[in-house]
Design a protein around this motif. Structure first.
Motif, PDB file in Angstrom:
ATOM      1  N   MET A 142      50.488  48.363  87.291  1.00 25.39           N
ATOM      2  CA  MET A 142      49.101  48.438  87.097  1.00 25.39           C
ATOM      3  C   MET A 142      48.336  48.106  88.301  1.00 25.39           C
ATOM      4  SD  MET A 142      48.727  49.089  83.827  1.00 25.39           S
ATOM      5  CE  MET A 142      47.067  48.320  83.249  1.00 25.39           C
ATOM      6  N   LEU A 143      48.623  47.302  88.857  1.00 27.44           N
ATOM      7  CA  LEU A 143      47.733  46.641  90.225  1.00 27.44           C
ATOM      8  C   LEU A 143      47.631  47.984  91.201  1.00 27.44           C
ATOM      9  CD1 LEU A 143      46.150  44.428  91.412  1.00 27.44           C
ATOM     10  CD2 LEU A 143      48.495  43.269  92.219  1.00 27.44           C
ATOM     11  N   PRO A 144      48.669  48.261  91.503  1.00 25.89           N
ATOM     12  CA  PRO A 144      48.999  49.361  92.713  1.00 25.89           C
ATOM     13  C   PRO A 144      47.866  50.452  92.111  1.00 25.89           C
ATOM     14  CG  PRO A 144      51.138  48.573  92.147  1.00 25.89           C
ATOM     15  CD  PRO A 144      50.211  47.987  91.232  1.00 25.89           C
ATOM     16  N   MET A 145      47.908  51.005  90.810  1.00 25.44           N
ATOM     17  CA  MET A 145      47.370  52.107  90.273  1.00 25.44           C
ATOM     18  C   MET A 145      45.967  51.715  90.489  1.00 25.44           C
ATOM     19  SD  MET A 145      49.231  54.488  89.911  1.00 25.44           S
ATOM     20  CE  MET A 145      47.926  55.714  89.167  1.00 25.44           C
ATOM     21  N   THR A 146      45.627  50.428  89.835  1.00 26.93           N
ATOM     22  CA  THR A 146      44.047  50.222  89.910  1.00 26.93           C
ATOM     23  C   THR A 146      43.456  50.246  91.361  1.00 26.93           C
ATOM     24  OG1 THR A 146      44.588  47.837  89.916  1.00 26.93           O
ATOM     25  CG2 THR A 146      44.083  49.023  87.902  1.00 26.93           C
ATOM     26  N   LEU A 147      44.369  49.891  92.348  1.00 22.44           N
ATOM     27  CA  LEU A 147      43.719  49.964  93.811  1.00 22.44           C
ATOM     28  C   LEU A 147      43.611  51.489  94.297  1.00 22.44           C
ATOM     29  CD1 LEU A 147      45.916  47.066  95.144  1.00 22.44           C
ATOM     30  CD2 LEU A 147      43.569  46.952  94.621  1.00 22.44           C
ATOM     31  N   LEU A 148      44.486  52.265  93.770  1.00 22.32           N
ATOM     32  CA  LEU A 148      44.381  53.677  94.111  1.00 22.32           C
ATOM     33  C   LEU A 148      43.404  54.298  93.307  1.00 22.32           C
ATOM     34  CD1 LEU A 148      48.271  54.760  93.905  1.00 22.32           C
ATOM     35  CD2 LEU A 148      46.765  54.728  96.093  1.00 22.32           C
ATOM     36  N   GLU A 149      43.115  53.801  92.030  1.00 22.87           N
ATOM     37  CA  GLU A 149      41.710  54.349  91.523  1.00 22.87           C
ATOM     38  C   GLU A 149      40.486  54.086  92.037  1.00 22.87           C
ATOM     39  OE1 GLU A 149      39.290  53.436  87.620  1.00 22.87           O
ATOM     40  OE2 GLU A 149      40.524  51.856  88.048  1.00 22.87           O
ATOM     41  N   ILE A 150      40.439  52.887  92.671  1.00 28.06           N
ATOM     42  CA  ILE A 150      39.246  52.376  93.470  1.00 28.06           C
ATOM     43  C   ILE A 150      39.114  53.317  94.616  1.00 28.06           C
ATOM     44  CG2 ILE A 150      38.171  50.836  94.961  1.00 28.06           C
ATOM     45  CD1 ILE A 150      39.447  48.653  93.013  1.00 28.06           C
ATOM     46  N   LEU A 160      42.553  44.788  84.512  1.00 24.87           N
ATOM     47  CA  LEU A 160      41.210  44.991  83.935  1.00 24.87           C
ATOM     48  C   LEU A 160      40.037  45.167  84.746  1.00 24.87           C
ATOM     49  CD1 LEU A 160      40.379  45.389  80.886  1.00 24.87           C
ATOM     50  CD2 LEU A 160      39.980  42.910  80.983  1.00 24.87           C
ATOM     51  N   ILE A 161      39.823  44.073  85.673  1.00 27.24           N
ATOM     52  CA  ILE A 161      38.693  43.851  86.461  1.00 27.24           C
ATOM     53  C   ILE A 161      38.514  45.087  87.538  1.00 27.24           C
ATOM     54  CG2 ILE A 161      37.348  42.536  88.111  1.00 27.24           C
ATOM     55  CD1 ILE A 161      38.372  40.125  86.355  1.00 27.24           C
ATOM     56  N   LEU A 162      39.697  45.398  87.987  1.00 29.54           N
ATOM     57  CA  LEU A 162      39.814  46.188  89.103  1.00 29.54           C
ATOM     58  C   LEU A 162      39.815  47.786  88.637  1.00 29.54           C
ATOM     59  CD1 LEU A 162      42.659  44.854  91.379  1.00 29.54           C
ATOM     60  CD2 LEU A 162      40.400  44.632  91.930  1.00 29.54           C
ATOM     61  N   VAL A 220      34.996  59.525  82.088  1.00 28.02           N
ATOM     62  CA  VAL A 220      36.298  59.708  81.755  1.00 28.02           C
ATOM     63  C   VAL A 220      36.801  61.163  82.018  1.00 28.02           C
ATOM     64  CG1 VAL A 220      35.874  60.324  79.338  1.00 28.02           C
ATOM     65  CG2 VAL A 220      38.086  59.200  79.965  1.00 28.02           C
ATOM     66  N   PHE A 221      35.899  62.118  82.256  1.00 24.79           N
ATOM     67  CA  PHE A 221      36.142  63.309  82.570  1.00 24.79           C
ATOM     68  C   PHE A 221      36.414  63.678  84.047  1.00 24.79           C
ATOM     69  CE2 PHE A 221      33.747  63.892  78.507  1.00 24.79           C
ATOM     70  CZ  PHE A 221      34.802  64.265  77.746  1.00 24.79           C
ATOM     71  N   THR A 222      36.413  62.608  84.859  1.00 23.14           N
ATOM     72  CA  THR A 222      36.766  62.833  86.305  1.00 23.14           C
ATOM     73  C   THR A 222      38.199  62.364  86.442  1.00 23.14           C
ATOM     74  OG1 THR A 222      36.127  60.533  86.561  1.00 23.14           O
ATOM     75  CG2 THR A 222      34.432  62.456  86.910  1.00 23.14           C
ATOM     76  N   PRO A 223      39.045  62.693  87.372  1.00 21.55           N
ATOM     77  CA  PRO A 223      40.193  62.174  87.796  1.00 21.55           C
ATOM     78  C   PRO A 223      40.350  60.642  87.698  1.00 21.55           C
ATOM     79  CG  PRO A 223      39.848  64.017  89.273  1.00 21.55           C
ATOM     80  CD  PRO A 223      38.459  63.615  88.551  1.00 21.55           C
ATOM     81  N   TRP A 224      39.476  60.055  88.496  1.00 21.54           N
ATOM     82  CA  TRP A 224      39.670  58.644  88.782  1.00 21.54           C
ATOM     83  C   TRP A 224      39.251  57.756  87.436  1.00 21.54           C
ATOM     84  CZ3 TRP A 224      35.295  55.859  87.778  1.00 21.54           C
ATOM     85  CH2 TRP A 224      33.985  56.405  87.811  1.00 21.54           C
ATOM     86  N   GLY A 225      38.028  58.401  86.694  1.00 20.31           N
ATOM     87  CA  GLY A 225      37.815  58.036  85.548  1.00 20.31           C
ATOM     88  C   GLY A 225      38.792  58.005  84.469  1.00 20.31           C
TER      89      GLY A 225
END
Length: 402
Positions: A339-347, A181-183, A216-221
């Motif tokens: 969830m955790l790997p995907m949030t790191l990839l989002e960053i 949630l935080i990441l 939200v209209f960006t890939p990472w968003g």
């Protein structure tokens, strides 16, 4: 008063009314009046929204499950929350003989207070925020972590093994999903360059043609919004992540020894947390109180905030009526292995988005690079989770046959 309202836009009518009331209060009482005019609307609006949501949720789930929802108290059953509140107030408050009476009493109070404090930093409309903090996002997450303390107080003070097991399960779930949630919010903070909710909304202001500059209209968003709301559902114990209240496993979770109005306070706090975390998701990814199209900017900003909030609440209700509950091992695997790997990839994707050149053909390359960086691992991680479930089924089948 009519002159005041007609001189200002409808968007700022509540702000102007607040200033007018404070200005016409005796000078010694003006600080107290300013505080009350901020606190009282929050204490009135969101519990009222809670009452409305309970009716809509029960009616919506009834329609999904081909049955009647509440339809007896008041027109169309809309006064059912009033009847439920009166019932909760009049029911006997039972405290176990061996319970810690002080902590047993304080647990629901603490969880409700922390839920209300989260609204202090949410910009509900233009110039409509209770407390202007440069580190408002940090304050929101810090206050939210106090919920785990209240949950443990409720489970431990009841002196019931099922309450304690429910509390430990809830805390394990909340800590596990608090990390993604935080990441998932870190990418927005990186792009906006601020921890202030107001400045994050301002950073998403503006339009390209008629379309807004929402993250939200960006890939990472888009990925961040999906991850954020998924973690928010688990953090607030919403289906399919409502394991702390799994009646088939641990009766009714950490508040099994609560009755009457104390139980109603836990129920209220859960919905207040849903509203608060949805409001933060709106602030981070959906432009906050800004309009979805440039030709709709004449509608008051606070209307857009609550419209988006109601859409997210309806989505939570829809998910509750659609998806079955997960097992505890599936819940934890999903948090740590997906969830955790995907949030790191989002960053990482947000960093690529920020530092790529923005001229010529580079914006297209940037968009594709971010999308591929998130899509390929998403597919691989999803397949990995599915493969793990197949192995579990084989192990269980082999154990049963042997």
């Amino acid at each position: 008063m009519m002159t005041l309202v007609s001189a200002q836009s409808v968007d700022q009518v509540f702000v102007n009314l607040d200033h007018w009331l404070v200005a016409h209060t005796p000078a010694p009482l003006q600080p107290l009046a300013a505080i009350l005019l901020i606190i009282v609307p929050i204490l009135a609006i969101f519990p009222g929204l809670f009452a409305l949501t309970t009716v809509l949720e029960r009616k919506g789930l009834g329609r999904m499950q081909n049955r009647f929802g509440p339809n007896r108290v008041g027109p169309l059953g809309l006064l059912q929350p009033v009847a439920d509140g009166i019932k909760a107030l009049t029911k006997e408050d039972i405290v176990p003989r061996s319970a810690d009476a002080l902590l047993h009493f304080l647990a629901p109070v603490v969880i409700v207070c922390t839920a209300f404090l989260a609204y202090a930093v949410l910009p509900i409309g233009r110039n409509m925020i209770a407390v202007h903090l440069d580190a408002g996002i940090l304050f929101f997450f810090a206050i939210g972590s106090a919920t785990e303390l209240a949950v443990f107080m409720a489970g431990w003070s009841s002196r019931n093994k099922y309450s304690l097991l429910g509390a430990m399960r809830a805390i394990a779930q909340m800590i596990s999903y608090e990390i993604p949630l935080i990441l998932s919010s870190v990418a927005v903070i990186m792009i906006a360059g601020t921890l202030s909710p107001e400045q994050i909304v301002t950073a998403q202001a503006g339009f390209t043609g008629i379309f807004p500059h929402w993250y939200v209209f960006t890939p990472w968003g888009f990925a961040g919004f999906f991850l954020f709301m998924t973690a928010a559902a688990a953090e607030t114990n919403r289906s399919p992540f409502d394991l702390p209240e799994g009646e088939s496993e641990i009766i009714a979770g950490y508040f099994i020894e609560y009755s009457g109005f104390k139980f109603a306070l836990f129920f209220l706090a859960e919905y207040l947390e849903i509203f608060a975390v949805s409001g933060l998701g709106i602030t981070l990814f959906l432009g906050g109180w800004s309009a979805p199209f440039s030709f709709l900017t004449w509608i008051p900003s606070w209307c857009w905030f609550f419209a988006k909030l109601l859409v997210l609440i309806a989505t939570f209700i829809w998910i509750r009526g659609t998806l079955p509950r997960l097992r505890m091992d599936q819940l934890m695997n999903f948090a740590w292995k997906f969830m955790l790997p995907m949030t790191l990839l989002e960053i990482l994707s947000a960093g690529i988005w920020r530092f790529f050149p923005q001229s010529g053909f580079w914006p297209v390359v940037r968009w594709l690079a971010c999308a591929l960086l998130l899509a390929v691992p998403y597919i691989l991680l999803a397949r990995g989770l599915e493969h793990g479930r197949r192995i579990e089924k084989r192990v269980y089948r082999y154990a049963e046959e042997s």
